[in-house]
Design a protein around this motif. Structure first.
Motif, short mmCIF file in Angstrom:
data_model
loop_
_atom_site.label_atom_id
_atom_site.label_comp_id
_atom_site.label_asym_id
_atom_site.label_seq_id
_atom_site.Cartn_x
_atom_site.Cartn_y
_atom_site.Cartn_z
N PHE A 46 0.81 -1.21 0.00
CA PHE A 46 0.00 0.00 0.00
C PHE A 46 0.85 1.27 0.00
N ILE A 47 2.19 1.14 -0.11
CA ILE A 47 3.05 2.31 -0.21
C ILE A 47 3.94 2.16 -1.45
N SER A 48 4.40 3.29 -1.95
CA SER A 48 5.26 3.28 -3.14
C SER A 48 6.60 2.61 -2.83
N GLY A 49 7.20 1.99 -3.84
CA GLY A 49 8.50 1.37 -3.66
C GLY A 49 8.80 0.37 -4.75
N ALA A 50 10.01 -0.24 -4.65
CA ALA A 50 10.41 -1.29 -5.59
C ALA A 50 10.42 -2.62 -4.84
N TYR A 51 9.73 -3.59 -5.37
CA TYR A 51 9.58 -4.90 -4.73
C TYR A 51 10.07 -5.97 -5.71
N LEU A 67 8.84 -5.12 -9.18
CA LEU A 67 7.63 -4.31 -9.30
C LEU A 67 7.93 -2.91 -8.80
N TYR A 68 7.78 -1.93 -9.65
CA TYR A 68 7.93 -0.54 -9.26
C TYR A 68 6.52 0.02 -9.05
N LEU A 69 6.16 0.17 -7.80
CA LEU A 69 4.78 0.53 -7.44
C LEU A 69 4.69 2.00 -7.06
N GLU A 70 3.71 2.68 -7.66
CA GLU A 70 3.40 4.06 -7.29
C GLU A 70 2.04 4.05 -6.61
N ALA A 71 2.04 4.30 -5.31
CA ALA A 71 0.80 4.33 -4.53
C ALA A 71 0.48 5.78 -4.20
N CYS A 72 -0.66 6.26 -4.66
CA CYS A 72 -1.01 7.66 -4.43
C CYS A 72 -2.46 7.77 -3.98
N TYR A 73 -2.78 8.92 -3.43
CA TYR A 73 -4.14 9.18 -2.98
C TYR A 73 -4.95 9.71 -4.16
N CYS A 74 -6.06 9.05 -4.44
CA CYS A 74 -6.91 9.45 -5.56
C CYS A 74 -8.15 10.16 -5.05
N PRO A 75 -8.35 11.41 -5.41
CA PRO A 75 -9.59 12.08 -5.00
C PRO A 75 -10.79 11.42 -5.65
N ILE A 76 -11.90 11.40 -4.93
CA ILE A 76 -13.13 10.76 -5.42
C ILE A 76 -14.22 11.82 -5.51
N THR A 77 -14.87 11.89 -6.65
CA THR A 77 -15.99 12.79 -6.85
C THR A 77 -17.23 11.97 -7.16
N PHE A 78 -18.31 12.23 -6.43
CA PHE A 78 -19.57 11.54 -6.66
C PHE A 78 -20.45 12.42 -7.55
#
Length: 270
Positions: A46-51, A67-78
């Motif tokens: 659940f965090i960015s990093g290389a695995y 695996l080069y993972l980019e984990a970011c917060y995505c704003p949600i609009t309803f």
């Protein structure tokens, strides 16, 4: 012989070098950490990093997958919106006619991540009402809902729609039919027509419990608004299944039993 020995030695050395090479595989992925997880080799990420993960191929070489993972917060609009059912049917192939809502999730790229839209549509199904008059009951021409009625036919008027559904007005229709003269019918004996309204060429189920099952043959007819019979066939019993007309409009379905008694009702083909 010496040349053969040198060739075999060279090939052995060459294959040893190949088998000693390591295979590297890189994978890039982006997740919205606030709404989704990434599982890698049984581990929840659940965090960015290389695995990295190392495995051995069938020929004995090491395979390192990173695996080069980019984990970011995505704003949600309803998003809540309205749409007419005709538009919903044309826009979404998986929309089920008659449903009052349709929802889906949409991802829009934003700053290397995504903006999530949770879209919910309220699908407005317009209401159709219709009434029938006969030319021997009224004097032509006459004025109805901003229309001059001069001949037999179907005349429709859009009624004000509820707030938010101005594009989906309800309709009120008047059907002007020829004189009742010669049309023997029993008004109280209504047919059961399912579905009604119906789509062109859709399969109908028609029944009339008052007719019963002890009949040698029944005649069923589709009559247009001009009084012309567009389809006639003989059926052996009710209920029966029959295909709706191919053209939109209002029709009278008539069933005549062996004694000449007629049963009828209206069918609206959208």
């Amino acid at each position: 012989m010496k040349r053969i020995f040198l060739l075999l030695s060279f090939l052995t050395t060459f294959y040893s070098l190949i088998s000693a090479q390591t295979i590297y595989v890189d994978i890039y992925d982006t997740i919205c950490s606030n709404i989704e997880d990434k599982y890698w080799n049984g581990e929840r990420l659940f965090i960015s990093g290389a695995y990295s993960d190392t495995t051995t191929t069938a020929d004995g070489r090491d395979s390192i997958t990173t695996l080069y993972l980019e984990a970011c917060y995505c704003p949600i609009t309803f998003v809540d919106a309205y749409i007419c059912e005709d538009e919903a049917i044309q826009r979404w192939s998986d929309y089920v006619p008659g449903s009052n809502t349709y929802s889906y999730t949409e991802k829009e790229p934003q700053n290397g991540c995504f903006h999530i839209y949770e879209v919910s549509y309220y699908v407005y199904i317009p209401k159709y009402t219709y009434d029938t008059v006969y030319t021997d009951e009224c004097i032509l021409p006459f004025y109805w809902r901003n229309h001059y009625v001069t001949e037999c036919g179907v005349y429709c008027h859009n009624r004000p729609a509820p707030y938010g559904q101005e594009r989906c007005p309800d309709q009120e229709c008047l059907v002007v039919l020829p004189s009742r003269t010669g049309l023997d019918y029993t008004e109280s004996h209504k047919l059961t027509i399912t579905p009604n309204p119906v789509k062109p060429q859709e399969l109908l189920t028609i029944d009339c419990p008052l007719i019963g099952t002890d009949n040698n043959g029944l005649t069923i007819e589709f009559v247009g608004t001009t009084g012309v019979t567009i389809h006639r066939q003989t059926i052996e019993h009710l209920p029966c299944s029959i295909q709706a007309p191919s053209q939109s409009g209002l029709y009278i379905i008539r069933i005549t039993n062996e004694t000449g008694q007629v049963f009828r009702d209206k069918l609206l083909v959208e």
